[in-house]
Each structure stands twice: as C-alpha cells, then as structure tokens.
Design a protein around this motif. Sequence first.
Motif, PDB file in Angstrom:
ATOM      1  N   ALA A   1     -79.196  68.611 -23.530  1.00  0.00           N
ATOM      2  CA  ALA A   1     -79.310  67.840 -24.771  1.00  0.00           C
ATOM      3  C   ALA A   1     -80.290  68.476 -25.760  1.00  0.00           C
ATOM      4  O   ALA A   1     -80.354  68.067 -26.910  1.00  0.00           O
ATOM      5  N   SER A   2     -81.040  69.473 -25.314  1.00  0.00           N
ATOM      6  CA  SER A   2     -81.951  70.083 -26.283  1.00  0.00           C
ATOM      7  C   SER A   2     -82.028  71.587 -26.094  1.00  0.00           C
ATOM      8  O   SER A   2     -81.788  72.112 -24.999  1.00  0.00           O
ATOM      9  N   GLU A   3     -82.380  72.257 -27.167  1.00  0.00           N
ATOM     10  CA  GLU A   3     -82.513  73.708 -27.132  1.00  0.00           C
ATOM     11  C   GLU A   3     -83.599  74.133 -26.151  1.00  0.00           C
ATOM     12  O   GLU A   3     -83.409  75.050 -25.357  1.00  0.00           O
ATOM     13  N   ASP A   4     -84.721  73.421 -26.195  1.00  0.00           N
ATOM     14  CA  ASP A   4     -85.838  73.771 -25.313  1.00  0.00           C
ATOM     15  C   ASP A   4     -85.426  73.726 -23.849  1.00  0.00           C
ATOM     16  O   ASP A   4     -85.761  74.612 -23.064  1.00  0.00           O
ATOM     17  N   GLU A   5     -84.723  72.654 -23.509  1.00  0.00           N
ATOM     18  CA  GLU A   5     -84.325  72.482 -22.120  1.00  0.00           C
ATOM     19  C   GLU A   5     -83.369  73.604 -21.701  1.00  0.00           C
ATOM     20  O   GLU A   5     -83.469  74.126 -20.581  1.00  0.00           O
ATOM     21  N   ALA A   6     -82.448  73.968 -22.583  1.00  0.00           N
ATOM     22  CA  ALA A   6     -81.496  75.047 -22.263  1.00  0.00           C
ATOM     23  C   ALA A   6     -82.227  76.382 -22.129  1.00  0.00           C
ATOM     24  O   ALA A   6     -81.933  77.184 -21.242  1.00  0.00           O
ATOM     25  N   ARG A   7     -83.209  76.604 -23.000  1.00  0.00           N
ATOM     26  CA  ARG A   7     -83.979  77.856 -22.912  1.00  0.00           C
ATOM     27  C   ARG A   7     -84.780  77.900 -21.610  1.00  0.00           C
ATOM     28  O   ARG A   7     -84.891  78.944 -20.963  1.00  0.00           O
ATOM     29  N   GLU A   8     -85.334  76.749 -21.249  1.00  0.00           N
ATOM     30  CA  GLU A   8     -86.097  76.657 -20.005  1.00  0.00           C
ATOM     31  C   GLU A   8     -85.195  76.969 -18.800  1.00  0.00           C
ATOM     32  O   GLU A   8     -85.584  77.692 -17.883  1.00  0.00           O
ATOM     33  N   GLU A   9     -83.997  76.417 -18.826  1.00  0.00           N
ATOM     34  CA  GLU A   9     -83.021  76.662 -17.754  1.00  0.00           C
ATOM     35  C   GLU A   9     -82.683  78.155 -17.656  1.00  0.00           C
ATOM     36  O   GLU A   9     -82.631  78.723 -16.564  1.00  0.00           O
ATOM     37  N   THR A  10     -82.466  78.781 -18.805  1.00  0.00           N
ATOM     38  CA  THR A  10     -82.136  80.215 -18.826  1.00  0.00           C
ATOM     39  C   THR A  10     -83.220  81.014 -18.105  1.00  0.00           C
ATOM     40  O   THR A  10     -82.933  81.896 -17.291  1.00  0.00           O
ATOM     41  N   MET A  11     -84.472  80.670 -18.401  1.00  0.00           N
ATOM     42  CA  MET A  11     -85.603  81.383 -17.789  1.00  0.00           C
ATOM     43  C   MET A  11     -85.751  81.035 -16.316  1.00  0.00           C
ATOM     44  O   MET A  11     -86.092  81.899 -15.501  1.00  0.00           O
ATOM     45  N   ARG A  12     -85.512  79.767 -15.983  1.00  0.00           N
ATOM     46  CA  ARG A  12     -85.639  79.339 -14.586  1.00  0.00           C
ATOM     47  C   ARG A  12     -84.708  80.165 -13.706  1.00  0.00           C
ATOM     48  O   ARG A  12     -85.084  80.650 -12.640  1.00  0.00           O
ATOM     49  N   MET A  13     -83.467  80.356 -14.185  1.00  0.00           N
ATOM     50  CA  MET A  13     -82.505  81.070 -13.361  1.00  0.00           C
ATOM     51  C   MET A  13     -82.790  82.581 -13.319  1.00  0.00           C
ATOM     52  O   MET A  13     -82.556  83.229 -12.294  1.00  0.00           O
ATOM     53  N   LEU A  14     -83.325  83.096 -14.409  1.00  0.00           N
ATOM     54  CA  LEU A  14     -83.750  84.504 -14.379  1.00  0.00           C
ATOM     55  C   LEU A  14     -84.835  84.678 -13.319  1.00  0.00           C
ATOM     56  O   LEU A  14     -84.825  85.643 -12.545  1.00  0.00           O
TER      57      LEU A  14
ATOM     58  N   THR B   1     -79.580  87.242 -24.178  1.00  0.00           N
ATOM     59  CA  THR B   1     -79.270  87.575 -22.789  1.00  0.00           C
ATOM     60  C   THR B   1     -80.527  88.137 -22.141  1.00  0.00           C
ATOM     61  O   THR B   1     -81.174  89.033 -22.690  1.00  0.00           O
ATOM     62  N   TYR B   2     -80.867  87.580 -20.985  1.00  0.00           N
ATOM     63  CA  TYR B   2     -82.018  88.067 -20.213  1.00  0.00           C
ATOM     64  C   TYR B   2     -81.487  88.706 -18.937  1.00  0.00           C
ATOM     65  O   TYR B   2     -80.411  88.368 -18.467  1.00  0.00           O
ATOM     66  N   CYS B   3     -82.252  89.641 -18.401  1.00  0.00           N
ATOM     67  CA  CYS B   3     -81.731  90.377 -17.250  1.00  0.00           C
ATOM     68  C   CYS B   3     -82.852  90.793 -16.319  1.00  0.00           C
ATOM     69  O   CYS B   3     -84.032  90.754 -16.672  1.00  0.00           O
ATOM     70  N   ILE B   4     -82.457  91.178 -15.125  1.00  0.00           N
ATOM     71  CA  ILE B   4     -83.366  91.893 -14.230  1.00  0.00           C
ATOM     72  C   ILE B   4     -82.781  93.286 -14.037  1.00  0.00           C
ATOM     73  O   ILE B   4     -81.580  93.453 -13.838  1.00  0.00           O
ATOM     74  N   GLU B   5     -83.639  94.296 -14.143  1.00  0.00           N
ATOM     75  CA  GLU B   5     -83.201  95.691 -14.031  1.00  0.00           C
ATOM     76  C   GLU B   5     -83.965  96.351 -12.892  1.00  0.00           C
ATOM     77  O   GLU B   5     -85.181  96.187 -12.768  1.00  0.00           O
ATOM     78  N   ALA B   6     -83.231  97.094 -12.087  1.00  0.00           N
ATOM     79  CA  ALA B   6     -83.861  97.778 -10.952  1.00  0.00           C
ATOM     80  C   ALA B   6     -83.620  99.279 -11.045  1.00  0.00           C
ATOM     81  O   ALA B   6     -82.630  99.717 -11.630  1.00  0.00           O
ATOM     82  N   MET B   7     -84.537 100.061 -10.468  1.00  0.00           N
ATOM     83  CA  MET B   7     -84.354 101.512 -10.472  1.00  0.00           C
ATOM     84  C   MET B   7     -83.751 101.982  -9.149  1.00  0.00           C
ATOM     85  O   MET B   7     -84.287 101.706  -8.078  1.00  0.00           O
ATOM     86  N   MET B   8     -82.647 102.706  -9.259  1.00  0.00           N
ATOM     87  CA  MET B   8     -82.000 103.271  -8.079  1.00  0.00           C
ATOM     88  C   MET B   8     -82.682 104.598  -7.722  1.00  0.00           C
ATOM     89  O   MET B   8     -83.511 105.097  -8.474  1.00  0.00           O
ATOM     90  N   GLN B   9     -82.283 105.199  -6.594  1.00  0.00           N
ATOM     91  CA  GLN B   9     -82.958 106.425  -6.157  1.00  0.00           C
ATOM     92  C   GLN B   9     -82.604 107.662  -6.976  1.00  0.00           C
ATOM     93  O   GLN B   9     -83.237 108.703  -6.829  1.00  0.00           O
ATOM     94  N   ASP B  10     -81.563 107.557  -7.813  1.00  0.00           N
ATOM     95  CA  ASP B  10     -81.308 108.662  -8.748  1.00  0.00           C
ATOM     96  C   ASP B  10     -82.009 108.385 -10.077  1.00  0.00           C
ATOM     97  O   ASP B  10     -81.756 109.048 -11.065  1.00  0.00           O
ATOM     98  N   ARG B  11     -82.852 107.348 -10.040  1.00  0.00           N
ATOM     99  CA  ARG B  11     -83.689 106.954 -11.189  1.00  0.00           C
ATOM    100  C   ARG B  11     -82.885 106.359 -12.332  1.00  0.00           C
ATOM    101  O   ARG B  11     -83.394 106.238 -13.451  1.00  0.00           O
ATOM    102  N   LYS B  12     -81.633 106.027 -12.067  1.00  0.00           N
ATOM    103  CA  LYS B  12     -80.871 105.286 -13.064  1.00  0.00           C
ATOM    104  C   LYS B  12     -81.154 103.804 -12.879  1.00  0.00           C
ATOM    105  O   LYS B  12     -81.578 103.347 -11.809  1.00  0.00           O
TER     106      LYS B  12
END
Lengths: 509, 509
Positions: free
Chosen positions: B182-195, B227-238
């Motif tokens: 019902a609110s922008e704040d709550e939706a933004r909070e949810e986005t971060m919670r799941m990240l 869009t928020y993301c988690i990024e990881a480094m692989m062993q070829d450094r990509k």
Amino acid sequence: MMKKTKNAITPTREEDYPEWYQQIIKAADLAQSSPVRGCMVIKPWGYSLWENIQKILDGMIKETGHKNAYFPLFIPLSYLQKEAEHVEGFAKECAVVTHHRLETGPDGKLRPAPAARLEEPLVVRPTSETIIGEMYANWVHSYRDLPILINQWANVVRWEMRPRIFLRTTEFLWQEGHTAHASEDEAREETMRMLDVYADFAENYLAMPVIKGEKSESERFPGAEATYCIEAMMQDRKALQAGTSHFLGQNFSKAAQIKYLSDQGREEYAWTTSWGVTTRLIGGVIMIHSDDDGMVMPPRVAPSHMAILPIIHKAETRAQVLEYCEKLSKRLSEMSYGDNKLRVEFDTRDIHGGEKAWEWTKKGIPMVLEVGPRDVASNSVFVGRRDLGRQNRKSMSLDELISTAVDQLEEIQKNLFDRALVFQQVNTFRIDSKEDFEAFFTPRNQDKPEIHGGFAMSHWCGSADVEEEISNKYGVSIRCIPFDTGDGEGTCIFTGKPSKQRVVFAKAY
Amino acid sequence: MMKKTKNAITPTREEDYPEWYQQIIKAADLAQSSPVRGCMVIKPWGYSLWENIQKILDGMIKETGHKNAYFPLFIPLSYLQKEAEHVEGFAKECAVVTHHRLETGPDGKLRPAPAARLEEPLVVRPTSETIIGEMYANWVHSYRDLPILINQWANVVRWEMRPRIFLRTTEFLWQEGHTAHASEDEAREETMRMLDVYADFAENYLAMPVIKGEKSESERFPGAEATYCIEAMMQDRKALQAGTSHFLGQNFSKAAQIKYLSDQGREEYAWTTSWGVTTRLIGGVIMIHSDDDGMVMPPRVAPSHMAILPIIHKAETRAQVLEYCEKLSKRLSEMSYGDNKLRVEFDTRDIHGGEKAWEWTKKGIPMVLEVGPRDVASNSVFVGRRDLGRQNRKSMSLDELISTAVDQLEEIQKNLFDRALVFQQVNTFRIDSKEDFEAFFTPRNQDKPEIHGGFAMSHWCGSADVEEEISNKYGVSIRCIPFDTGDGEGTCIFTGKPSKQRVVFAKAY
C-alpha cells in the motif's frame, strides 16, 4: 457466539454437487481459474496442501531408492512420434511452440516473428517418456548402468477442452517417475512397488481409501504394456483415478534405443516403467472429505493444524486474552506432530470472532481453538474439531488440550479415513445381471443427476466391444480390474461368456 | 593407494577456463545439454544441490512472511504488451505457443493442426509479473488486502542463442517473489529485505561472498524503477549476477490495474516488487569453489556430506571391513548437521578404491572416509577433506572423527568462504585513470584470454553513453553501484565530471 442456522456452503452436496465443488474451492481459497484458458492459479492455502503432499511423497519415493532430476519442458515433435501409440494418445492435446521470438507486425501489434519460426516445432511436455528415454539411451551402456531410478517434479500441459479446477486442467503439476531395468521381472516389481507407495500415501496421508487394480486395455497409458491404478470413491459416488503406474515393457526402450550389454555379453533392450500422481489429488481430497460447511483437511497434510482465535468483546480483557493465546500458540508450536512441528495459526485480525471461526472452518483446518475471557479465567480453551462439526465444540482445560492435541489430530485423521471407507463400502455393490446394472446406472432422481449409484462389481468377459458399448450407453467405464475381489470366476453379465473375476464399473472423473 | 600424479580435470582452470567449467560439470555428473537446443538436463547429483538450495531459501522466504503459490506457465500475448518496457525487454527471447493440437499432414508427418491455431498466441513465461499482476488486480480491493507476499518456484523460458549450462539456458528453474504494497516505503523496504535474504543465503550457505548494490539504468529489469543485485567474483575474475530484487514502483500495477481503496477512502495504485534467483546459482557454486580436481560442494548445501569407502584388497578382510564401515555409516547418519541429519554415502561398489575416491573427489563431496583392514585394526579412519586436497588426508581415531565431524564440515564451509573472499579482495582494485582502466581490462596474456583482471572500482559520472562506450570497447559493464564503498565522491575517470561514488566494473557472465 454465532449460531449455526444454515450451512456455510451454498449449494450443498445434495443440491448441486458440481457447483458445491466449485464453491468449496472458492470458500477455502484454494485456487481459481486464470484468464489463461484451462490453466489454474493455485493460491497459498491450496499450494500449501500440495507442498505437504510433495514433501511426504517425495520422502517415500526417495525411501524406495529413487533420486530426483530435471528434464526439459520441450519435446521435439520427432521424439513424440517414435512410439506410435504414444503419439496417437497425446497428439490431440499438445500445446505446440512454433516460434522463438515476438516482433511488432505491420499493424503495430505484437506477433510471432515469421523469421523466428522453428524448423522443428516443440511440444510442451504432456508427459516425458520420450525425452527421458532419449537421455537414458545416452546413459545406459552396460547392465552395470541399470537400474536407473529417477523421479521428476514438474508441470505438464495437456490441452483441455472442458477444464475443471484440479481435476482436469490444461497445465497441472505432478511427479513422474521413470525407471529402466535389466529384466522384465525387475521392471514389473518396480511398477507394483510404486503402485503400493501411492496406495499407502493415499490411504495413510490423504485418508483416501483406494482400490488397487489394473486398467483394461482401452484405459491403458498410450504405449504401455500394462497400466495399474488406484481408484477412490468421491461423495457423489463417482470414481477418481488417483495415481497410475505403468509397465512399459520394451516399447519405449525400442523407440529411444535404450540398449545395454548384458552380463552375458548380449545387446538387450531395457525394460522401463513410469508412474505419476498430480495436483488432481487435491480435487480428490476436496471431494472425498469436505462437507456442506467447507473444506476438510486431513491433519497429516493440512497446511495448518489449528487456529487460535482470541475472542475479544471488551477492550479491558484484550491484553489478557491475547497474552494467554500467545502463550498457547508458543506452546503448541513447539510440539511435534509426526516428523514436523505442529502448524499453528494465531489469528489476531480485528474481525468478529464468529466470522473468523467460520472462515477457518471453511478452510478445513482440523482444530479451531477459541479463547475468550472466561476461558482465560478457567485456564481452558473452547475446542472445535472439523470432523465433529461446530455444534460439538467443547471446553477443555489447557492441560488436557496440550496433552491430547496430537492424539486428537490422529483421531481426526482416522475418522476421515474410516468415514470414507464406510462410504465406499456401502456404495459398492455386487451386481449380477444386466438389468440390475442398467437400473444402477440410471439416475434415480432427475433433480440430482450428479449423485450416482456408486461402484458396481460385476463379471465381465474381457471384451473391449462390450466395454465401449457400456461406455456409450451408460457413461460408465471399467475403473479397474481389482487385485483382490474376494470371489473368483463367474459369467459376464453382458455376454454370458466366462469371466475371470469381477471388475469395478463406475462413472468417473 | 593411487598416487596423485596429475589433476583429475583436463584442462585446468589456467589452461582453459570455459572448457574446465564444462569438464567439471561432466566429471561431477551434475548436468548435461539435452537434444532440445538450449535446454539442460539436471542430473541427480546436480539436482540434489538445487533441492538443498530450494529447501534452505524456501525456509528463509517463508521466515520473512511469504507464502508459495503457483501461476500459469502461459501468458497471453496481450498481457505481456501491457507494460511497454517489459515487452520490449523480453519479446526477443519468447517461446510462442501458437497451436493446441497436432495432426498428421498430407506428407504423413506430424504437424501443428492448422484448425487448432490459437486466436491469441501464448508466450511461455519468461517471468511472471504480467500474469501475476492480472491476478493481484483481481484479489486487491482495499488496503486491508495488502500486502500480498507471494513466491513461486517454477520453470521459465528465455530463448538463448548462446546457451551455457546453468549460466544461460533457454529453460531454467527459479523462484520468483511478487509482492504488492500500500505504500512506496513498504515496497522499497521489501525490495531491500529480499536482497538481504539473497546476500545472507549466498554468503552463509553457498560460501559465496557478494557485493550488494544497485544496477545502473541500462542494466535494470525491463519495467522496474530500480534493480538491486548481488554480484560475486568467479575464479576467472569475471562477475556473476547471483540474484536480483526489483522495486517496480507503480509501473506494473498501472499496467494490470492493481488498485485499492486506501484507509483514506482514495483509490490508489499498489506498489509492487519482484525478486528471484535461478539455477544459475549452481554455475556460480561451481565456478567459485571448484578446483582442478573437480567440483567442491559447500557442506551446507552438499548433496551428501561424506562418503565411506571400504578398501578391500583381500577376500578374507572383506566382512570385517564392511561391518566396521556399516557401523560407522549408521553412527554418522544418526548425527545432526544444522537442521538436518548428516548425509552419508556408503559406497560398496566393487571397483578399485582409488578410482572410487577420485570419483567422490570429482563430485565435490566434503569428506571422504577410507577404511582398510589396518584402520579397522587400529579403530581409525583415513580422512580426506575436499578443501585440503587428497595429499593432506590423515588418519584419525574413530572417536575423534565422530566428535569432530560436524565441526570439520563447518570448518570446510568457512574455509571455502574465506578463500573466495580473499580471492575477491585481492582481485578488486581502485582504478583512478582511464589508462589504468584500459590496461586492466586488456588481456595481458593472449594465451589465456579467459582469465581477467578482476573488479575495477572506479568513479563514474552516471552517463549511460559512457557506460555503453565502455561496454563496446572493453566488453566490460557496470556490475553494480555498491551500497558501501568506504570512500565518497570523486571524479569520473572517463569524463572528468563529478562522480558520487565508485562503481564496480567487470567482465561478466
């Protein structure tokens, strides 16, 4: 407290069984039709039932030595065609992917891009024998690679012209086991083992008594040598096929070339089986247990076991009641029921207590625990059990509730099974003449054409022509040739020819 | 005992990283390409890893208040079109169902039946915002109906021209959360919670250190506000994008008309989010932990924790060794590891012990327990840990093994994380000039073009044009604008304009 004046579900089972079924699904918030024709949306309360079914059955499938894997959603057209009966059986209900890109057409509307037409169309899997067979052919070289014992949880699509939620939907969820063996005996044994697993699961978890047997030739899975099934009686006395296990012989291994070098050094075709149950089971659970007040969930698969409802009439008792309920909820949630914790709903929503209680009743939760100020004062709980009805609620001390909660759930589970078994038994008749058979399957009350006679156990000579005639004339099919009828040979009531045993005739879903 | 002379996997990571990746998948028997272009078969050992991922993440998703449900596989073309950016983003990779029946054509071959052409083509879901939005519009009327917090485990299809197993496949498995607020704040909070849930899961279960941040506009999910993301480094450094969480604003609720009456009595559009992780995570686990001897499974998600290998050279010691192993297996299997029992493989296959040990090493099992007659005599076990390598196996008394088994698994888990974190840190550089940036992303060794420099943390003015130029010139993208860089404003190394913060540049999967 709200007084019960009428049933929560309109119409009742007696009044209009098919519509009652739809209303149960709606009232319990289990699922709904989607705007995509024939496809359903399974809502959280319904999906949770499916998750419990999955979890338990998955455990049983793993216990019997199978592992899960995942195979592609799409099947090339040419694969489907490799087994002649198989393609014949499924061609009419296949969703076909023909393009792999969309583009904006000259009219400004989105369309499949003509340049992205697939050379070979792909079928959305209606079942996976052909694609899995192709992989097994790749994996199997020697008898040492056998058996392969794999199961898959997946969605499948069979285009449905007359969809009915859970029972017949274009897309449905299921598990499909696919095994390959070095000998016919071993494959036959596997087919039976999984049929037994299904029967065990249906009876001991869904509280659904079933009859195990073999399908007649005309009802066989397309491409199978033999199909075995479990059949259950719904409350309108129609049969529901609740699970099938197929002995596929070497048909699919020949189609896909699943060959192996035997320990004798000979090249042989493997023997394969497949077996599955679907979200249709949910339809079965609804139709076998629910009543005119809504859904009835068997405790062992129920999304939640009990709902705690604080009854607050006055603001000054609010804190006290909530605190008592909170403690109760905590204590119950820490208890074990089988391999799981008790699943407890603490419903603090600010709506009328009676409304709340009816909501949980309609959802089929096994136990409703109402707590008002007087219950707090006497350290007790007002307990309602879904199997006994709202009129049979009773006050119970907190200690008694805690010490008997699990036993009560198991009692509910047993009651549901026993009730369904009695219903099946009293509506199953040995019918020994064509006249009686015809009378049995002619609706006796034209106002309620959807309530049927039940199961007829009759002698049949084995003729497919007779079977077809019966189907055309009465809308009745042979549900199965049961393993165990308790009596032996006889005379076919339709042709007078010898019959090896009685078979189960019924109208069916 | 087999002496280690060379690595189990050819080529090594150094020699040919992309081919090494394929060979790990093969050697560990995780998955394989299927004959259906772009679609993979996930084999039992790989699927079991996915099942563990599902189980743990599902628990975390439920802990944060979400429930599972299931929505249709098919999406009508017109729905996809409702959100302009969304359809633009996905149109080019959609599998399109155009017919619902097959028939035999004049040439005797099976074809989509022209008479069964769908009036409106159906798209196989590439993601479900549009179909789920349509349902939410149906469910939401008042602010009391919000929030809706639903997750779905499903298969999705995005047509892939250059498929790569687990990383880019036409069909893949995932979970997709869809919430309405019902609110922008709550939706933004949810986005971060799941990240945060994703980061927690990646780091604490997959032992995969991640950088959390926001995507630049050009890398945003089509139709999202952020869009928020988690990024990881692989062993070829990509870099590997390992999970995304989208704040969708009111874009999809306007497209699907998800409206509600607020507590002020005003009609408002809901605020929505979506978030997902996919079977791509398995590719990440492979690439971040595995070595030149095969797969390395983080213990907390490993299909099995330890393999017991009886070493039998002579027939007369057979019974004794097997009995000892059997007891060991039983004892270990009864122990708990976290919320689960220890998962133990007792490998009695009649093949050479060294071969067996290498097989389990290649599969990445955390611990291998070898038991020969001498171990039986001394009441001990020869213990190999996957994180330490085969050369560091050591004998351990039975008591010591039993009392330290769980701690050792946790130590392996920690070692894998620490090792990956150090790798990420030593390969992340603050780069402060365009020249250094260019040098950093120019392959230094033409023989090994697949091993890259790593992550460059550089200042960027925010221009999409600059971003595109970098992408075209170096094949490098902005992986994310991290939440926390430890240093503040600066000057864009490409334009000299002011920059709010450093961002992460890298080559990526």
